[in-house]
Design a protein around this motif. Structure first.
Motif, short mmCIF file in Angstrom:
data_model
loop_
_atom_site.label_atom_id
_atom_site.label_comp_id
_atom_site.label_asym_id
_atom_site.label_seq_id
_atom_site.Cartn_x
_atom_site.Cartn_y
_atom_site.Cartn_z
N LYS A 90 37.64 30.08 34.80
CA LYS A 90 38.64 29.18 35.34
C LYS A 90 39.75 29.97 36.04
N LEU A 91 40.33 29.36 37.05
CA LEU A 91 41.49 29.94 37.73
C LEU A 91 42.74 29.33 37.12
N TRP A 92 43.66 30.20 36.67
CA TRP A 92 44.89 29.76 36.02
C TRP A 92 46.09 30.08 36.89
N LEU A 93 47.00 29.12 37.01
CA LEU A 93 48.28 29.32 37.70
C LEU A 93 49.38 29.17 36.66
N SER A 94 50.24 30.16 36.55
CA SER A 94 51.31 30.11 35.56
C SER A 94 52.66 29.91 36.23
N VAL A 95 53.43 28.97 35.70
CA VAL A 95 54.83 28.82 36.11
C VAL A 95 55.76 29.17 34.95
N VAL A 96 55.22 29.90 33.96
CA VAL A 96 55.98 30.26 32.77
C VAL A 96 56.94 31.39 33.12
N SER A 97 58.21 31.15 32.97
CA SER A 97 59.23 32.13 33.33
C SER A 97 59.15 33.36 32.42
N GLY A 98 59.26 34.53 33.04
CA GLY A 98 59.33 35.76 32.27
C GLY A 98 58.00 36.38 31.89
N TRP A 99 56.90 35.69 32.17
CA TRP A 99 55.58 36.22 31.84
C TRP A 99 54.94 36.78 33.11
N SER A 100 54.78 38.10 33.14
CA SER A 100 54.20 38.76 34.31
C SER A 100 52.68 38.58 34.32
N LEU A 101 52.07 38.94 35.44
CA LEU A 101 50.60 38.90 35.51
C LEU A 101 49.99 39.79 34.45
N ASN A 102 50.58 40.93 34.22
CA ASN A 102 50.07 41.85 33.20
C ASN A 102 50.20 41.25 31.81
N ASP A 103 51.33 40.61 31.53
CA ASP A 103 51.53 39.95 30.23
C ASP A 103 50.48 38.87 30.01
N LEU A 104 50.24 38.08 31.04
CA LEU A 104 49.30 36.97 30.94
C LEU A 104 47.87 37.48 30.74
N ALA A 105 47.52 38.52 31.48
CA ALA A 105 46.17 39.07 31.37
C ALA A 105 45.92 39.67 29.99
N LYS A 106 46.97 40.23 29.38
CA LYS A 106 46.82 40.81 28.04
C LYS A 106 46.56 39.73 27.00
N ILE A 107 47.23 38.59 27.15
CA ILE A 107 47.07 37.55 26.14
C ILE A 107 45.81 36.73 26.36
N SER A 108 45.34 36.67 27.63
CA SER A 108 44.10 35.95 27.93
C SER A 108 43.54 36.47 29.25
#
Length: 258
Positions: A90-108
């Motif tokens: 799936k393609l995910w788009l994040s609008v969560v403030s303060g979460w970088s691409l690296n942060d997001l990739a680490k968690i999922s």
């Protein structure tokens, strides 16, 4: 084929983006999810969307927008780890403030695009900055999906704090300016509602002049300030009171840059 867009966390920003998508793509299928689905009944009816469980959203959506609060991210991915793992493409788009691409990739480890919208996207006069990993390119998709939001532009992720201060925080600063202008209008004899309309339209018109003319704001200012006229007297007072410096310092403070 009709695209299916899932939005997880349909709060104020999630709703604003949903309206932008629906306005620009009336044929798209919208799937909504938040903890209490019954809260979404009226909005879902308005936007012809379907409130669904996380499981249904993940299985059906082509693209997922994550619009939950920053403090909810870790718990969300822990609670739904197995479900998310079942749909790895799936393609995910994040609008969560303060979460970088690296942060997001680490968690999922999904394919992530990061978005930073401001609140005026709700009326089609906002801005969205976006970035994605270097090895993928989804610019056309993002710009088409949010084409009715206002200005949508790719931006290096390291500049997101600057964008957040300049575009995300500044509406609050401009509301103060509109309020102050309307106070002056009331002092001069205008009714409050009329003074607010005049002040807001003045800012909207000035912004449109900058964007559509391509001229530097200083040039446009000079076009309004005739020699010894009322406008240059007002400009002199603004400079004496430190308006320019106050705005610069507000933007710098908002991005925590020394």
């Amino acid at each position: 084929m009709t695209k299916k867009i899932g939005i997880i966390g349909v709060g104020n920003m999630g709703q604003a983006l949903a309206r932008v998508i629906r306005h620009g793509h009336p044929d798209y299928e919208l799937l909504f999810n938040r903890r209490h689905l019954d809260i979404l009944d009226d909005l879902s009816q308005e936007l012809q969307a379907e409130p669904v469980s996380v499981k249904d959203l993940l299985s059906r959506a082509d693209l997922i927008i994550l619009a939950i609060k920053p403090k909810q991210v870790v718990d969300f991915f822990k609670e739904n780890e197995s479900l998310i793992a079942a749909y790895p493409n799936k393609l995910w788009l994040s609008v969560v403030s303060g979460w970088s691409l690296n942060d997001l990739a680490k968690i999922s480890p999904q394919t992530w695009i990061r978005l930073m919208p401001n609140t005026p996207v709700a009326v089609g006069q906002g801005m969205i900055a976006y970035c994605h990993p270097e090895h993928v390119s989804y610019g056309d998709l993002v710009e088409d999906l949010f084409k009715d939001a206002g200005l949508v532009e790719a931006l290096s992720e390291d500049l997101f704090p600057s964008f957040t201060a300049l575009a995300g925080c500044s509406p609050a600063f401009l509301y103060i300016i509109i309020e102050a202008m309307s106070d002056a209008g009331v002092y001069a004899g205008l009714g409050r509602d009329q003074a607010i309309r005049f002040a807001a339209q003045a800012l909207a018109g000035a912004g449109a002049m900058v964007l559509e003319s391509g001229l530097h704001p200083g040039q446009l200012k000079d076009q309004v300030t005739s020699p010894a006229g009322d406008t240059i007297k007002g400009v002199r007072n603004l400079e004496a009171k430190g308006l320019r410096s106050a705005i610069i310092e507000a933007i710098i403070a908002a991005q925590s840059i020394k």
